[in-house]
Design a protein around this motif. Structure first.
Motif, PDB file in Angstrom:
ATOM      1  N   GLN A   1      19.639  24.489  38.081  1.00  8.50           N
ATOM      2  CA  GLN A   1      19.697  24.085  39.481  1.00  8.50           C
ATOM      3  C   GLN A   1      20.759  24.878  40.228  1.00  8.50           C
ATOM      4  OE1 GLN A   1      20.412  19.868  38.859  1.00  8.50           O
ATOM      5  NE2 GLN A   1      18.396  19.389  39.710  1.00  8.50           N
ATOM      6  N   ALA A   2      21.913  25.031  39.611  1.00  5.39           N
ATOM      7  CA  ALA A   2      23.008  25.766  40.252  1.00  5.39           C
ATOM      8  C   ALA A   2      22.643  27.235  40.435  1.00  5.39           C
ATOM      9  CB  ALA A   2      24.282  25.627  39.421  1.00  5.39           C
ATOM     10  N   LYS A   3      22.024  27.830  39.434  1.00  2.64           N
ATOM     11  CA  LYS A   3      21.659  29.244  39.514  1.00  2.64           C
ATOM     12  C   LYS A   3      20.599  29.489  40.588  1.00  2.64           C
ATOM     13  CE  LYS A   3      23.017  30.283  34.825  1.00  2.64           C
ATOM     14  NZ  LYS A   3      24.176  31.012  35.276  1.00  2.64           N
ATOM     15  N   ILE A   4      19.626  28.603  40.698  1.00  2.00           N
ATOM     16  CA  ILE A   4      18.593  28.740  41.718  1.00  2.00           C
ATOM     17  C   ILE A   4      19.198  28.543  43.112  1.00  2.00           C
ATOM     18  CG2 ILE A   4      16.483  27.683  42.644  1.00  2.00           C
ATOM     19  CD1 ILE A   4      15.730  27.154  39.640  1.00  2.00           C
ATOM     20  N   ALA A   5      20.062  27.542  43.244  1.00  2.00           N
ATOM     21  CA  ALA A   5      20.712  27.291  44.535  1.00  2.00           C
ATOM     22  C   ALA A   5      21.574  28.477  44.958  1.00  2.00           C
ATOM     23  CB  ALA A   5      21.556  26.020  44.457  1.00  2.00           C
ATOM     24  N   ARG A   6      22.100  29.186  43.968  1.00  2.00           N
ATOM     25  CA  ARG A   6      22.944  30.354  44.243  1.00  2.00           C
ATOM     26  C   ARG A   6      22.112  31.562  44.657  1.00  2.00           C
ATOM     27  NH1 ARG A   6      26.124  32.296  39.277  1.00  2.00           N
ATOM     28  NH2 ARG A   6      24.617  33.963  39.324  1.00  2.00           N
TER      29      ARG A   6
END
Length: 65
Positions: free
Chosen positions: A35-40
């Protein structure tokens, strides 16, 4: 050592030696990292997944300390 196959949300069945279906703690950690990587803004799905599971493995190692 931490059981990488332990459920993220254990039940009494698992705690008494049974095998619980569902998401493992490793999968749960990887999902949060994804989730964090996609949001980034990361966009390569295979790279995101690989890095997310590496992050999850590091989180499990840190829990052992």
């Amino acid at each position: 050592a931490i059981d990488k196959e332990m459920p993220a949300f254990p039940t009494l069945l698992y705690n008494h030696g049974g095998k619980e279906d569902g998401m493992t703690l490793r999968d749960y950690f990887a999902a949060k990292a994804m989730q964090a990587k996609i949001a980034r803004g990361d966009s390569d799905p295979s790279l995101i997944a690989e890095r997310a599971y590496r992050a999850a493995d590091e989180m499990l190692k840190t829990r052992e300390k």
